[in-house]
Design a protein around this motif. Structure first.
Motif, PDB file in Angstrom:
ATOM      1  N   TYR A  33       1.538  -1.150   9.903  1.00  0.00           N
ATOM      2  CA  TYR A  33       1.403  -0.723  11.292  1.00  0.00           C
ATOM      3  C   TYR A  33       0.158  -1.359  11.903  1.00  0.00           C
ATOM      4  CZ  TYR A  33       4.586   3.058   9.980  1.00  0.00           C
ATOM      5  OH  TYR A  33       5.661   3.787   9.535  1.00  0.00           O
ATOM      6  N   CYS A  34       0.201  -1.628  13.209  1.00  0.00           N
ATOM      7  CA  CYS A  34      -0.973  -2.101  13.931  1.00  0.00           C
ATOM      8  C   CYS A  34      -1.987  -0.962  13.994  1.00  0.00           C
ATOM      9  CB  CYS A  34      -0.599  -2.547  15.337  1.00  0.00           C
ATOM     10  SG  CYS A  34      -2.023  -3.025  16.335  1.00  0.00           S
ATOM     11  N   TRP A  36      -4.371  -0.489  16.016  1.00  0.00           N
ATOM     12  CA  TRP A  36      -4.778  -0.099  17.375  1.00  0.00           C
ATOM     13  C   TRP A  36      -3.641   0.541  18.163  1.00  0.00           C
ATOM     14  CZ3 TRP A  36      -9.449  -0.180  16.196  1.00  0.00           C
ATOM     15  CH2 TRP A  36      -9.981  -1.192  15.414  1.00  0.00           C
ATOM     16  N   SER A  37      -2.435   0.013  18.042  1.00  0.00           N
ATOM     17  CA  SER A  37      -1.326   0.534  18.849  1.00  0.00           C
ATOM     18  C   SER A  37      -0.391   1.455  18.074  1.00  0.00           C
ATOM     19  CB  SER A  37      -0.504  -0.626  19.417  1.00  0.00           C
ATOM     20  OG  SER A  37       0.213  -1.288  18.386  1.00  0.00           O
ATOM     21  N   GLY A  38      -0.429   1.367  16.757  1.00  0.00           N
ATOM     22  CA  GLY A  38       0.493   2.152  15.939  1.00  0.00           C
ATOM     23  C   GLY A  38       1.868   1.513  15.812  1.00  0.00           C
ATOM     24  N   GLU A  39       2.037   0.335  16.410  1.00  0.00           N
ATOM     25  CA  GLU A  39       3.313  -0.364  16.372  1.00  0.00           C
ATOM     26  C   GLU A  39       3.677  -0.776  14.952  1.00  0.00           C
ATOM     27  OE1 GLU A  39       5.138  -4.614  17.985  1.00  0.00           O
ATOM     28  OE2 GLU A  39       3.124  -4.010  18.559  1.00  0.00           O
ATOM     29  N   LEU A  40       4.938  -0.604  14.598  1.00  0.00           N
ATOM     30  CA  LEU A  40       5.448  -1.052  13.310  1.00  0.00           C
ATOM     31  C   LEU A  40       5.471  -2.578  13.304  1.00  0.00           C
ATOM     32  CD1 LEU A  40       6.868  -0.527  10.568  1.00  0.00           C
ATOM     33  CD2 LEU A  40       9.016  -0.546  11.828  1.00  0.00           C
ATOM     34  N   LEU A  41       4.766  -3.177  12.351  1.00  0.00           N
ATOM     35  CA  LEU A  41       4.698  -4.632  12.264  1.00  0.00           C
ATOM     36  C   LEU A  41       5.649  -5.211  11.225  1.00  0.00           C
ATOM     37  CD1 LEU A  41       0.831  -5.128  12.511  1.00  0.00           C
ATOM     38  CD2 LEU A  41       2.545  -5.329  14.327  1.00  0.00           C
ATOM     39  N   SER A  67      -4.575  -3.956  10.404  1.00  0.00           N
ATOM     40  CA  SER A  67      -3.354  -3.214  10.073  1.00  0.00           C
ATOM     41  C   SER A  67      -3.655  -2.012   9.179  1.00  0.00           C
ATOM     42  CB  SER A  67      -2.358  -4.117   9.341  1.00  0.00           C
ATOM     43  OG  SER A  67      -1.895  -5.150  10.176  1.00  0.00           O
TER      44      SER A  67
END
Length: 78
Positions: A33-34, A36-41, A67
């Motif tokens: 996960y990122c 800073w944004s929590g986005e799944l990478l 990450s």
């Protein structure tokens, strides 16, 4: 910066003492996960044992400091 590898036997003992399933009998995937944004990478290594998952994740943490990584169980060793 080199990270010291965790003692997998100590982790195993701690989990079992807390009443969990023996983590050495589980298979894992590494989820990134990122920070800073929590986005799944991404999802990596969808079926590896605990020791390999810990060692692989430790290497990834050193390379990708932006990450967060999670080990998610995906199944049992039969």
């Amino acid at each position: 910066m080199t990270m010291e590898m965790p003692n997998t036997q100590a982790l195993r003992n701690e989990a079992m003492f807390a009443g969990a399933v023996d983590p050495m009998t589980l298979r894992f995937k590494i989820v990134e996960y990122c920070k800073w944004s929590g986005e799944l990478l991404g999802v990596r290594n969808g079926n590896i044992g605990l020791e390999e998952a810990i060692h692989t994740t430790a290497k990834m943490i050193e390379r990708r400091q932006d990450s967060h990584f999670c080990l998610e169980p995906v199944g049992y060793i039969q």
